[in-house]
Design a protein around this motif. Structure first.
Motif, short mmCIF file in Angstrom:
data_model
loop_
_atom_site.label_atom_id
_atom_site.label_comp_id
_atom_site.label_asym_id
_atom_site.label_seq_id
_atom_site.Cartn_x
_atom_site.Cartn_y
_atom_site.Cartn_z
N ALA A 47 30.74 28.91 2.43
CA ALA A 47 32.00 28.23 2.16
C ALA A 47 31.96 27.51 0.81
CB ALA A 47 32.31 27.24 3.28
N LEU A 48 30.80 26.86 0.50
CA LEU A 48 30.67 26.17 -0.79
C LEU A 48 30.74 27.17 -1.94
CD1 LEU A 48 27.89 23.57 0.10
CD2 LEU A 48 30.33 23.14 -0.22
N ASP A 49 30.06 28.32 -1.75
CA ASP A 49 30.08 29.33 -2.82
C ASP A 49 31.49 29.88 -3.02
OD1 ASP A 49 27.40 28.93 -3.03
OD2 ASP A 49 26.83 30.71 -1.86
N ALA A 50 32.18 30.15 -1.90
CA ALA A 50 33.54 30.69 -2.03
C ALA A 50 34.48 29.69 -2.69
CB ALA A 50 34.07 31.09 -0.64
N LEU B 104 37.74 30.53 -10.82
CA LEU B 104 38.83 31.44 -11.18
C LEU B 104 40.11 30.67 -11.51
CD1 LEU B 104 38.43 34.38 -8.63
CD2 LEU B 104 37.72 34.27 -11.01
N LYS B 105 40.35 29.60 -10.76
CA LYS B 105 41.55 28.81 -11.02
C LYS B 105 41.48 28.19 -12.42
CE LYS B 105 44.45 25.22 -8.97
NZ LYS B 105 44.60 24.28 -7.82
N HIS C 151 41.20 32.26 -3.23
CA HIS C 151 41.59 31.14 -2.37
C HIS C 151 41.56 31.54 -0.89
CE1 HIS C 151 44.73 27.88 -1.19
NE2 HIS C 151 43.48 27.48 -0.97
N ALA C 152 42.06 32.75 -0.59
CA ALA C 152 42.04 33.23 0.80
C ALA C 152 40.60 33.39 1.29
CB ALA C 152 42.80 34.55 0.91
N ASP C 153 39.71 33.93 0.41
CA ASP C 153 38.30 34.05 0.80
C ASP C 153 37.69 32.69 1.09
OD1 ASP C 153 38.55 36.75 0.50
OD2 ASP C 153 37.67 36.81 -1.52
N SER C 154 38.04 31.70 0.27
CA SER C 154 37.51 30.35 0.49
C SER C 154 37.98 29.77 1.81
CB SER C 154 37.93 29.44 -0.67
OG SER C 154 37.52 28.11 -0.45
N ARG C 155 39.26 29.98 2.13
CA ARG C 155 39.78 29.46 3.41
C ARG C 155 39.13 30.16 4.59
NH1 ARG C 155 46.16 29.14 3.45
NH2 ARG C 155 45.61 28.15 5.43
N HIS D 286 32.91 28.48 8.77
CA HIS D 286 31.98 27.36 8.85
C HIS D 286 32.39 26.39 9.96
CE1 HIS D 286 29.39 24.07 7.84
NE2 HIS D 286 30.39 23.30 7.44
N ALA D 287 33.68 26.13 10.10
CA ALA D 287 34.13 25.23 11.17
C ALA D 287 33.81 25.82 12.54
CB ALA D 287 35.64 24.98 11.04
#
Length: 997
Positions: A484-487, A494-495, A544-548, A554-555
């Protein structure tokens, strides 16, 4: 609740009987329980807990029986705890005796007595104690209801244990949650979380099952429709599944109906062709039948002409047989009479051969007279035969008396021998009964211990499995956290790149003459250009979708880790730290002991039955001995009577039998002689009668043959036919006449003659044409049936799919609603900002009350320096709600409770314990706690702090409370006058009480 008196006997370190008068000790409000280490200070508190709840706190609660008994106690003294207290306005006395192993009353060894409990209540009106109950369960429920607390709550609130609250201060949120959950009974909120999670899983499974069923029906429709239905690739849970299935089903149904109409038309044409072919085949077969019938009739007429001579001979033979039938009765009578005469001659010769030679030429009359004389002599022997029979009965009766005498002698010897061993036999059986009874008692006691041991073993196995699962879950949670941290880092990079190149992205939409969206200018002399590696909006949104997704994973991993950790804590709390293999060995040993005890106890009923049978056998032996003596006396008189009667009968029989061996032998001789003579006389008369009848039969036969037209009787006999030959000949004649009539009828038929004039019928060609038409009809019918089945199956499956789609609508809504509630109560929902579970939320409110109640006393103990505050900051796992901080008034800062020194930790723990006692008491229904105990920790305080702490404890008297301090600090003995000293020695510990006065 106020304690009045405690009596301890053979409990823990106390080998004898000890008494504690709490009324005298608590007169000053504070009293001290002191003594050297290991003397038994804590055992006094354990005795109070055992009297109330039937179990002790802490690590000793696994020994709820034998382990409580003092090793210093005498073998004949039973362990007993008696507590007198007042609770809820009622004065009660509780007496408990744990199970104990005592010496047997008879024989060697020991036996186990069951636990006993008594509850009495003081009746102020009658001024006497009244018995209330002797049931463990009833007394336990009564005490728990009156106190309003479980054993764990009581031990945490009334018996404030050493070190527990210091650990509570430094514990993490999870450990605090477990302790508060036991004290405040928040299991119902955890059950709500569990129930919602289960409902979410259940409804999700039902939705997936519904989709799978719908998709299965769609595949069945596709199989039924064949190439008439095209179904896209779909999976359960995909959006638009229901609409796609229903649309494909509608197309398939329309195509199937069109194919059914075409099949009906083809079937009608095939039926018409088949009817015409069957008619032509019937005509050909009928023509062939008539032509074959005429040819067969002509052949049969020729055959009749060839057999006409044999038919005339058969008719003549039948005529002679009919004439001979009038002579048949005379022939049959002559044959019967001749056979009777031969039998009579043979019988006469055999009867005369059995007689002496003097009767060889005697006629029937002479033989009958000799038979009468032998019968008269036989009649004179009837009285002698009766005398002989009586003599035999007398001899048999004397022999019976002898046998009876010998049998009675055997009975007497056997009875005397058996009765001589009766005392030894009875003692051995009674010993077996006692042993089996003791084994039964032991089996009951072991059975009580089996269920708790099995529960601990199951919990230990679960603990071992969850320990491995915890490590794997932790690894997955750490890996998903890093992912999750890497994503998130990738998305932010990228942003940032997109923001750096946003000018080029805006310039791509500029048009000459159109105003700029940023500056409003209509001239664009040098618009920015996209460089290599430019990040557009789509790439940023994918990152962003990959990060979410990584955050959600992780949750989920964190939630699973928490579930495993909670389950492991619960299993560890139940199983303890004992290794599983040791628990398995202990369980197996307990089961083996229980099996041995049950096996030994199973012999109890058999031993009782054997003793009962032995006693019955003894009674029978005594009765047999007495009856044998009576029969011996009666036999002497009977034997003398029989001997006199035997002598008279022997003299009479000697005269009657003559030269024969016996009267029966003489009577047999006469009977045999009379029978032989009578039989010979009857045989002679029968031979004479049959000879006369044979002569008469010959005369009647000759007359009957002459009247029937035969020259001799022999010719008439030759013309006769037996039944079989007569039936066979008549059958031949009847068959000839039937055949002749049938042939004549066929030759006279007009249809047969007409058929003979037509060409020969071609049946095989007509059959081939009919078979082809029938095959085409079957194919058309099969095609029509298949199309009809396809339409029916598609209609049925479409209706079922429509109904399934209608049912799935509310179920999907329910799943969405339950999933949102389950995520909210579990702390995983985005709407739950602090990630607090429902149980944690309730416990946080309780912890806030405890902190407020503890602060009142902590400020006095710390001279106003420290204040306990509740914190709902998030912990390392992202949850919040059970934090506990201390505010230092000297620095004005809030810091963690783990930073307190040893003495500060003690009085902070004490303040927390007293505050917790107040809150739990209110939670339990406001039961007044007039007696409290505080175990150790005072040695870490300086003199000033100790005075402040004692002032706070002394202030509890304002609420009419008494506080017992358990400590071996010497300074407390000078400050507190009411004391209970525990003195240890080689023979066990004793109590010395000193009141405040």
């Amino acid at each position: 609740m106020r304690l009045h008196r405690l009596d301890i006997t053979a409990f823990g370190p106390f080998g004898g009987s000890q008494r504690v008068d709490f009324d005298a000790l608590s007169a000053a409000g504070l009293f001290l329980l002191h003594g050297p280490t290991g003397a038994g200070k804590t055992s006094v508190l354990e005795a109070v807990c055992y009297a109330l709840y039937g179990s002790v706190p802490g690590a000793r609660q696994s020994g709820q029986g034998m382990n409580l008994r003092s090793d210093h106690a005498e073998p004949g003294i039973r362990t007993e705890i008696r507590l007198e207290l007042t609770v809820a306005g009622r004065r009660l006395e509780i007496t408990r005796q744990p199970p104990w192993e005592r010496p047997k009353l008879r024989g060697k060894g020991t036996t186990v007595d069951k636990a006993q409990t008594w509850l009495r209540e003081y009746d102020s009106t009658a001024r006497a104690w009244q018995d209330r109950s002797r049931s463990h369960q009833e007394i336990g429920e009564e005490i728990t209801q009156l106190l309003g607390m479980s054993r764990e709550q009581f031990c945490q609130v009334v018996l404030l244990p050493q070190g527990d609250f210091a650990r509570f201060l430094r514990a993490d949120a999870e450990a605090r949650g477990r302790l508060l959950g036991r004290l405040f009974d928040t299991q119902r909120f955890a059950d709500v979380e569990k129930r919602l999670a289960e409902r979410r899983r259940t409804t999700e499974a039902r939705v997936r099952d519904g989709d799978a069923t719908l998709l299965a029906d769609a595949h069945r429709m596709q199989q039924a429709a064949g190439d008439a239905m095209e179904l896209p690739e779909l999976a359960p849970g995909e959006p638009g599944l229901a609409e796609a299935v229903l649309q494909a089903a509608a197309v398939a149904r329309a195509t199937a109906r069109e194919r059914l109409t075409v099949a009906h038309c083809r079937l009608g044409a095939a039926e018409s062709a088949h009817t015409e072919a069957r008619r032509a085949l019937g005509d050909a077969r009928e023509l062939a039948r008539l032509q074959d019938r005429l040819a067969e009739a002509r052949r049969r007429a020729e055959d009749l002409r060839e057999r006409a001579g044999a038919h005339r001979e058969a008719q003549q033979r039948m005529e002679r047989s009919r004439k001979a039938e009038s002579v048949a009765p005379a022939l049959e009578l002559r044959d019967v009479t001749e056979e009777e005469h031969r039998r009579a001659d043979r019988a006469e010769a055999h009867a005369r051969g059995l007689l002496p030679d003097s009767y060889a030429d005697a006629d029937a009359g002479t033989l009958a007279g000799a038979a009468r004389r032998a019968a008269e002599e036989l009649g004179g022997l009837d009285a002698a035969r009766r005398a002989e029979q009586r003599l035999a009965a007398l001899i048999e009766e004397r022999a019976g008396l002898d046998r009876q005498e010998r049998a009675d002698d055997d009975v007497l010897r056997e009875a005397e021998s058996w009765l001589a061993d009766w005392d030894t036999t009875r003692a051995a059986l009674q010993t077996r009964i006692d042993s089996a009874q003791e084994a039964a008692t032991r089996a009951e006691q072991l059975a009580v211990r089996q269920e708790p041991m099995a529960a601990r073993l199951a919990a230990a196995r679960t603990r071992d499995e969850l320990a491995a699962d915890l490590e794997a879950a932790g690894q997955r949670a750490r890996a998903s956290e890093q992912s999750a941290l890497d994503a998130r880092s990738h998305w932010l990079d990228l942003k940032e790149q997109r923001l750096n190149g946003i000018a080029a992205e805006l310039a791509a939409h500029l048009t000459d003459g159109e105003p700029c969206a940023v500056c409003g200018a209509t001239a664009h002399p040098a618009p920015a250009r996209k460089v290599a590696g430019h990040v557009d909006r789509e790439a940023e949104e994918r990152a962003h979708a990959d990060s979410r997704r990584a955050d959600r994973q992780h949750a989920e991993d964190e939630r699973r880790l928490g579930v495993v950790r909670e389950a492991l804590a619960a299993a560890t709390a139940e199983a303890g730290d004992t290794p599983t293999d040791r628990l398995e060995a202990q369980t197996a040993e307990l089961e083996r002991e229980h099996a041995r005890a049950r096996r030994d106890a199973s012999a109890l009923h058999a031993a009782h039955e054997e003793l009962r049978r032995a006693e019955q056998e003894r009674e029978r032996r005594l009765a047999d001995r007495q009856q044998a003596a009576v029969r011996t006396a009666s036999r002497l008189t009977r034997r003398e009577t029989l001997e006199r009667e035997q002598a008279l009968l022997e003299e009479e029989l000697a005269q009657a039998r003559g030269t024969a061996d016996s009267v029966a032998a003489r009577a047999a001789q006469l009977e045999r002689q009379a029978a032989l003579l009578t039989g010979a006389a009857d045989a002679a008369r029968a031979a004479e009668d049959t000879a006369q009848r044979l002569k008469d039969a010959d005369a009647r036969l000759a007359d009957a043959a002459y009247r029937a037209g035969f020259d001799t009787p022999r010719a008439a006999a030759a013309a006769l036919l037996d039944d079989a030959a007569h039936r066979e000949l008549q059958h031949r004649l009847d068959a000839w006449h039937r055949e002749e009539a049938a042939v004549r009828a066929v030759l006279a038929e007009a249809d047969t003659a007409d058929a003979a004039r037509l060409p020969a019928a071609d049946v095989p060609a007509a059959e081939r044409t009919a078979a082809t038409a029938e095959r085409r009809l079957r194919e058309a019918a099969s095609a029509r049936d298949a199309a009809d089945r396809c339409c029916t199956e598609l209609d049925r499956l479409s209706a079922r799919a429509t109904e399934a789609v209608r049912r799935l609508g509310p179920l999907r809504d329910e799943y969405d609603r339950v999933a949102r509630l389950a995520a909210l109560t579990a702390g995983t929902s985005a709407d739950n900002e602090r990630r607090m579970r429902l149980e944690s939320y309730v416990l946080a409110a309780r912890l806030e009350q405890v902190a407020a109640a503890a602060t009142v006393r902590l400020q006095r103990m710390s001279s106003g320096r420290y204040t306990l505050v509740h914190s709902d900051d998030r912990t390392g796992r992202g949850r919040s709600g059970l934090g506990l901080h201390v505010v230092d008034a000297w620095t004005g800062r809030e810091r963690d409770t783990a930073t307190l020194s040893g003495g500060e930790t003690f009085f902070a723990s004490l303040a927390l314990a007293l505050g917790l006692a107040d809150v739990v008491t209110d939670e339990a229904g406001g039961v007044r706690l007039d007696t409290l105990f505080i175990d150790e920790g005072f040695g870490s305080l300086d003199d000033q702090t100790l005075d402040e702490v004692l002032d706070v404890l002394d202030s509890l008297r304002e609420r009419d409370r008494s506080v017992g301090i358990v400590s071996h600090v010497a300074d407390l003995r000078r400050r507190i006058h009411g004391q209970l000293e525990v003195v240890k020695g080689r023979t066990g510990s004793v109590l010395r009480q000193r009141e405040a006065g």
